[in-house]
Structures are given as C-alpha cells and as structure tokens.
Design a protein around this motif. Structure first.
Motif, PDB file in Angstrom:
ATOM      1  N   UNK A   4       6.843  24.738  -9.365  1.00 42.20           N
ATOM      2  CA  UNK A   4       7.951  23.778  -9.280  1.00 42.20           C
ATOM      3  C   UNK A   4       8.336  23.451  -7.847  1.00 42.20           C
ATOM      4  N   UNK A   5       8.095  24.379  -6.927  1.00 42.12           N
ATOM      5  CA  UNK A   5       8.544  24.198  -5.552  1.00 42.12           C
ATOM      6  C   UNK A   5       7.533  23.443  -4.688  1.00 42.12           C
ATOM      7  N   UNK A   6       6.263  23.568  -4.989  1.00 35.86           N
ATOM      8  CA  UNK A   6       5.240  22.875  -4.190  1.00 35.86           C
ATOM      9  C   UNK A   6       5.413  21.351  -4.239  1.00 35.86           C
ATOM     10  N   UNK A   7       5.697  20.735  -5.407  1.00 33.26           N
ATOM     11  CA  UNK A   7       5.945  19.282  -5.396  1.00 33.26           C
ATOM     12  C   UNK A   7       7.181  18.886  -4.575  1.00 33.26           C
ATOM     13  N   UNK A   8       8.172  19.763  -4.506  1.00 25.66           N
ATOM     14  CA  UNK A   8       9.344  19.484  -3.664  1.00 25.66           C
ATOM     15  C   UNK A   8       8.915  19.424  -2.201  1.00 25.66           C
ATOM     16  N   UNK A   9       8.061  20.360  -1.793  1.00 32.40           N
ATOM     17  CA  UNK A   9       7.564  20.356  -0.417  1.00 32.40           C
ATOM     18  C   UNK A   9       6.701  19.115  -0.157  1.00 32.40           C
ATOM     19  N   UNK A  10       5.905  18.737  -1.154  1.00 24.37           N
ATOM     20  CA  UNK A  10       5.069  17.544  -1.020  1.00 24.37           C
ATOM     21  C   UNK A  10       5.925  16.284  -0.878  1.00 24.37           C
ATOM     22  N   UNK A  11       7.026  16.209  -1.624  1.00 21.46           N
ATOM     23  CA  UNK A  11       7.895  15.021  -1.618  1.00 21.46           C
ATOM     24  C   UNK A  11       8.968  15.074  -0.538  1.00 21.46           C
ATOM     25  N   UNK A  12       9.052  16.173   0.187  1.00 25.85           N
ATOM     26  CA  UNK A  12      10.125  16.377   1.174  1.00 25.85           C
ATOM     27  C   UNK A  12      10.202  15.249   2.188  1.00 25.85           C
TER      28      UNK A  12
END
Length: 170
Positions: free
Chosen positions: A76-84
């Motif tokens: 769940x957190x990797x897409x947040x980093x990708x979209x940051x």
C-alpha cells in the motif's frame, strides 16, 4: 530541517506507527496510519526510486513487527511513494522542485498541505483496505472502513506535520 534530524524524526514516527498498529485497535472499522504522510514528507531531493525503497522498507518493518500480514503495508505504501512527486506537483506546483525545497505548513499554507496529506492517505487506504479484504468483506463494510479510517488517519497525520514538515522560517 537538517538531514540527520529528519531521519531521527522519521524513525521515531515509525516507532509511533508500530505502537498505533499494535495497541490502538478501537474498532474493526478504523485503521490508524501515519505511514502515507511520512512518505509524503520525504525530502524533495530524494528521487522516486529512493522514496519507493524507503516506503518498501518502512512498510515491511511495520508488517514484520506489528500487523502479521507480510507485505500489506509495503504493498500500500509503495504506490504512495510512486505518486508522491505527482501529488506534490499537483498541489504545490513545480516551484518546490525547481528550488529543491521541501514543503511546510508555514510556507505552503494549511489547506494545500492538508490536501496533499488527504490524497496520499486516501491512496494508501484504498489499496490497503482492498488488499486486506481480498474479496472477503462486503462493499458496504469496506466503504465504511475507508471513510472512518481516512478521517481518523487524516487527523492523526496532521499532528505529525509539525515533526516532519516544520516551517524553516522559524
């Protein structure tokens, strides 16, 4: 904020997330997380790949030491980093990237920072609740859990902004 101070604060907030995950289960409808705001506040100078690596390590740490479902927080957190960078660019504009300057509530305004925190938390929770339910929970439960978790996590995340995104003008 100096680089060393940021990482000390990041590790302390990671410990706080571990405490939230292990000891604050109020109801099955609410999942409290500050992980998305932690990733959102990573230094602008850090590239997307670096942010994704930090997100993966952070998520796996929480998975190993609290949740029990290995990979759920990391997933769940990797897409947040990708979209940051996209979220930051959408909300704050390209000016921060041009100056290589981190955002703060004092410089950017509370409304913009709150919108960025809201979007990153929403993205994280949509993926987390979808993966956690894995087709076993009804849509009404997942929707209610998303709404309650988003509200609670958003409010808790706003409290962490003073630690990770302080106003450098002070």
């Amino acid at each position: 904020m100096k680089r060393g101070e940021f990482w000390i604060a990041y590790v302390l907030l990671l410990l706080a997330q571990l405490l939230l995950s292990n000891f604050f289960h109020v109801t099955p409808y609410i999942f409290l997380t500050i992980l998305p705001v932690m990733v959102l506040c990573l230094p602008i100078r850090m590239g997307t790949l670096g942010a994704m690596l930090i997100a993966c390590l952070t998520g796996l740490t929480v998975d190993l030491l609290s949740e029990g479902v290995l990979g759920l927080n990391a997933l769940s957190l990797i897409p947040v980093a990708f979209a940051r960078n996209g979220i930051i660019g959408l909300i704050f504009g390209s000016e921060l990237f041009a100056r290589k300057e981190d955002f703060s509530v004092g410089r950017s305004g509370f409304g913009k920072v709150a919108a960025a925190v809201f979007l990153s938390t929403l993205l994280f929770l949509v993926i987390y609740i979808w993966a956690d339910g894995a087709g076993t929970r009804p849509l009404w439960f997942n929707g209610l859990r998303l709404a309650a978790s988003l509200l609670a996590s958003f409010l808790v995340s706003l409290l962490t902004l003073g630690v990770l995104a302080p106003d450098s003008r002070k």
